[in-house]
Write a protein that holds these residues in place. Structure first.
Motif, PDB file in Angstrom:
ATOM      1  N   THR A 176      -3.680 -10.099  16.206  1.00 59.00           N
ATOM      2  CA  THR A 176      -4.685  -9.323  15.476  1.00 59.00           C
ATOM      3  C   THR A 176      -4.048  -8.576  14.314  1.00 59.00           C
ATOM      4  N   ALA A 177      -2.890  -7.977  14.541  1.00 62.91           N
ATOM      5  CA  ALA A 177      -2.202  -7.241  13.474  1.00 62.91           C
ATOM      6  C   ALA A 177      -1.838  -8.165  12.317  1.00 62.91           C
ATOM      7  N   GLN A 178      -1.414  -9.371  12.620  1.00 65.19           N
ATOM      8  CA  GLN A 178      -1.078 -10.334  11.568  1.00 65.19           C
ATOM      9  C   GLN A 178      -2.316 -10.752  10.781  1.00 65.19           C
ATOM     10  N   SER A 179      -3.425 -10.977  11.471  1.00 67.21           N
ATOM     11  CA  SER A 179      -4.638 -11.386  10.762  1.00 67.21           C
ATOM     12  C   SER A 179      -5.153 -10.258   9.867  1.00 67.21           C
ATOM     13  N   ILE A 180      -5.008  -9.025  10.320  1.00 65.39           N
ATOM     14  CA  ILE A 180      -5.434  -7.878   9.515  1.00 65.39           C
ATOM     15  C   ILE A 180      -4.628  -7.815   8.225  1.00 65.39           C
ATOM     16  N   ILE A 181      -3.321  -7.935   8.330  1.00 57.73           N
ATOM     17  CA  ILE A 181      -2.458  -7.879   7.147  1.00 57.73           C
ATOM     18  C   ILE A 181      -2.720  -9.070   6.235  1.00 57.73           C
ATOM     19  N   MET A 182      -2.977 -10.241   6.788  1.00 59.72           N
ATOM     20  CA  MET A 182      -3.262 -11.412   5.951  1.00 59.72           C
ATOM     21  C   MET A 182      -4.545 -11.209   5.148  1.00 59.72           C
ATOM     22  N   VAL A 183      -5.575 -10.679   5.783  1.00 63.58           N
ATOM     23  CA  VAL A 183      -6.833 -10.410   5.067  1.00 63.58           C
ATOM     24  C   VAL A 183      -6.569  -9.410   3.943  1.00 63.58           C
ATOM     25  N   GLU A 184      -5.831  -8.365   4.241  1.00 69.97           N
ATOM     26  CA  GLU A 184      -5.544  -7.358   3.218  1.00 69.97           C
ATOM     27  C   GLU A 184      -4.711  -7.934   2.080  1.00 69.97           C
ATOM     28  N   ALA A 185      -3.765  -8.802   2.406  1.00 70.24           N
ATOM     29  CA  ALA A 185      -2.936  -9.418   1.370  1.00 70.24           C
ATOM     30  C   ALA A 185      -3.774 -10.326   0.467  1.00 70.24           C
ATOM     31  N   VAL A 186      -4.720 -11.034   1.050  1.00 66.67           N
ATOM     32  CA  VAL A 186      -5.574 -11.936   0.267  1.00 66.67           C
ATOM     33  C   VAL A 186      -6.565 -11.160  -0.596  1.00 66.67           C
ATOM     34  N   ILE A 195     -13.362 -10.391   6.438  1.00 64.30           N
ATOM     35  CA  ILE A 195     -13.172  -9.065   7.025  1.00 64.30           C
ATOM     36  C   ILE A 195     -13.818  -8.979   8.401  1.00 64.30           C
ATOM     37  N   VAL A 196     -15.056  -9.428   8.534  1.00 62.01           N
ATOM     38  CA  VAL A 196     -15.752  -9.317   9.820  1.00 62.01           C
ATOM     39  C   VAL A 196     -15.056 -10.151  10.903  1.00 62.01           C
ATOM     40  N   VAL A 197     -14.558 -11.319  10.539  1.00 60.52           N
ATOM     41  CA  VAL A 197     -13.938 -12.197  11.541  1.00 60.52           C
ATOM     42  C   VAL A 197     -12.491 -11.808  11.837  1.00 60.52           C
ATOM     43  N   PHE A 198     -11.724 -11.451  10.802  1.00 55.16           N
ATOM     44  CA  PHE A 198     -10.281 -11.289  10.980  1.00 55.16           C
ATOM     45  C   PHE A 198      -9.742  -9.874  10.776  1.00 55.16           C
ATOM     46  N   HIS A 199     -10.602  -8.918  10.437  1.00 55.30           N
ATOM     47  CA  HIS A 199     -10.098  -7.574  10.126  1.00 55.30           C
ATOM     48  C   HIS A 199     -10.876  -6.526  10.928  1.00 55.30           C
ATOM     49  N   GLN A 200     -10.586  -6.448  12.198  1.00 57.48           N
ATOM     50  CA  GLN A 200     -11.235  -5.450  13.054  1.00 57.48           C
ATOM     51  C   GLN A 200     -10.247  -4.330  13.340  1.00 57.48           C
ATOM     52  N   ASP A 201      -9.971  -3.555  12.305  1.00 56.54           N
ATOM     53  CA  ASP A 201      -9.043  -2.428  12.405  1.00 56.54           C
ATOM     54  C   ASP A 201      -9.864  -1.148  12.318  1.00 56.54           C
ATOM     55  N   TRP A 202      -9.949  -0.425  13.428  1.00 53.10           N
ATOM     56  CA  TRP A 202     -10.783   0.771  13.498  1.00 53.10           C
ATOM     57  C   TRP A 202      -9.957   2.049  13.439  1.00 53.10           C
ATOM     58  N   SER A 203      -8.737   1.952  12.908  1.00 53.14           N
ATOM     59  CA  SER A 203      -7.895   3.135  12.713  1.00 53.14           C
ATOM     60  C   SER A 203      -7.671   3.312  11.207  1.00 53.14           C
ATOM     61  N   LEU A 204      -7.290   4.538  10.845  1.00 55.60           N
ATOM     62  CA  LEU A 204      -7.039   4.809   9.424  1.00 55.60           C
ATOM     63  C   LEU A 204      -5.753   4.139   8.977  1.00 55.60           C
ATOM     64  N   PRO A 205      -5.662   3.658   7.780  1.00 50.16           N
ATOM     65  CA  PRO A 205      -6.686   3.561   6.741  1.00 50.16           C
ATOM     66  C   PRO A 205      -7.480   2.260   6.783  1.00 50.16           C
ATOM     67  N   GLY A 206      -7.124   1.356   7.700  1.00 54.07           N
ATOM     68  CA  GLY A 206      -7.761   0.041   7.759  1.00 54.07           C
ATOM     69  C   GLY A 206      -9.252   0.075   8.032  1.00 54.07           C
ATOM     70  N   ILE A 207      -9.739   1.152   8.639  1.00 54.42           N
ATOM     71  CA  ILE A 207     -11.158   1.255   8.952  1.00 54.42           C
ATOM     72  C   ILE A 207     -12.021   1.149   7.691  1.00 54.42           C
ATOM     73  N   PHE A 208     -11.472   1.592   6.544  1.00 52.35           N
ATOM     74  CA  PHE A 208     -12.249   1.523   5.309  1.00 52.35           C
ATOM     75  C   PHE A 208     -12.526   0.071   4.909  1.00 52.35           C
TER      76      PHE A 208
END
Length: 136
Positions: free
Chosen positions: A3-13, A62-75
């Motif tokens: 999950t952490a890797q998918s979050i960072i990949m979405v943010e990088a893209v 974002i909906v599929v791969f970025h479920q980060d509910w902590s700051l700052p990713g929640i934004f």
């Protein structure tokens, strides 16, 4: 992929498109106004074009791969869910999408500044979190 890797990949893209589109909204607001007005003139076709060009793909990522509910990713996560709601409304009730496009004519160039600032902030969050991954 974790999950952490998918979050960072979405943010990088999404980092560069968010920053570029945000800056463009600030620097070329007249261009965006003209573009949105031309889409509004196209009716439902314009709604589809805006939805598929700018909104659907980041919302899905974002909906599929970025479920980060902590700051700052929640934004980023909240933006994705709100964007998906907008996509859903635009596709199921195109009259709302047309009204959104037509708003550019009523509100003028300045209406693109808040959206530009939001995109720049989101791009900054993505950059802050993805940069360490890019530079190793």
């Amino acid at each position: 992929m974790t999950t952490a890797q998918s979050i960072i990949m979405v943010e990088a893209v999404l980092c560069l498109p968010f920053l570029l589109l945000g800056l463009s909204h600030l620097v070329q607001s007249g261009m965006w106004k003209a573009f949105f007005m031309s889409l509004a003139e196209r009716g439902e076709e314009g709604v589809l074009m805006r939805t598929f060009l700018f909104e659907l793909w980041p919302a899905i990522a974002i909906v599929v791969f970025h479920q980060d509910w902590s700051l700052p990713g929640i934004f980023i996560t909240l933006y994705g869910h709100l964007l998906m709601a907008k996509v859903t409304l635009s596709l199921l009730m195109p009259s709302l999408g047309r009204a959104s496009l037509a708003q550019a004519e009523r509100t003028g160039d300045w209406s693109f500044f808040p959206a530009g600032l939001i995109l720049i902030v989101l791009g900054g969050v993505c950059l802050y979190r993805a940069l360490p991954v890019w530079i190793g």
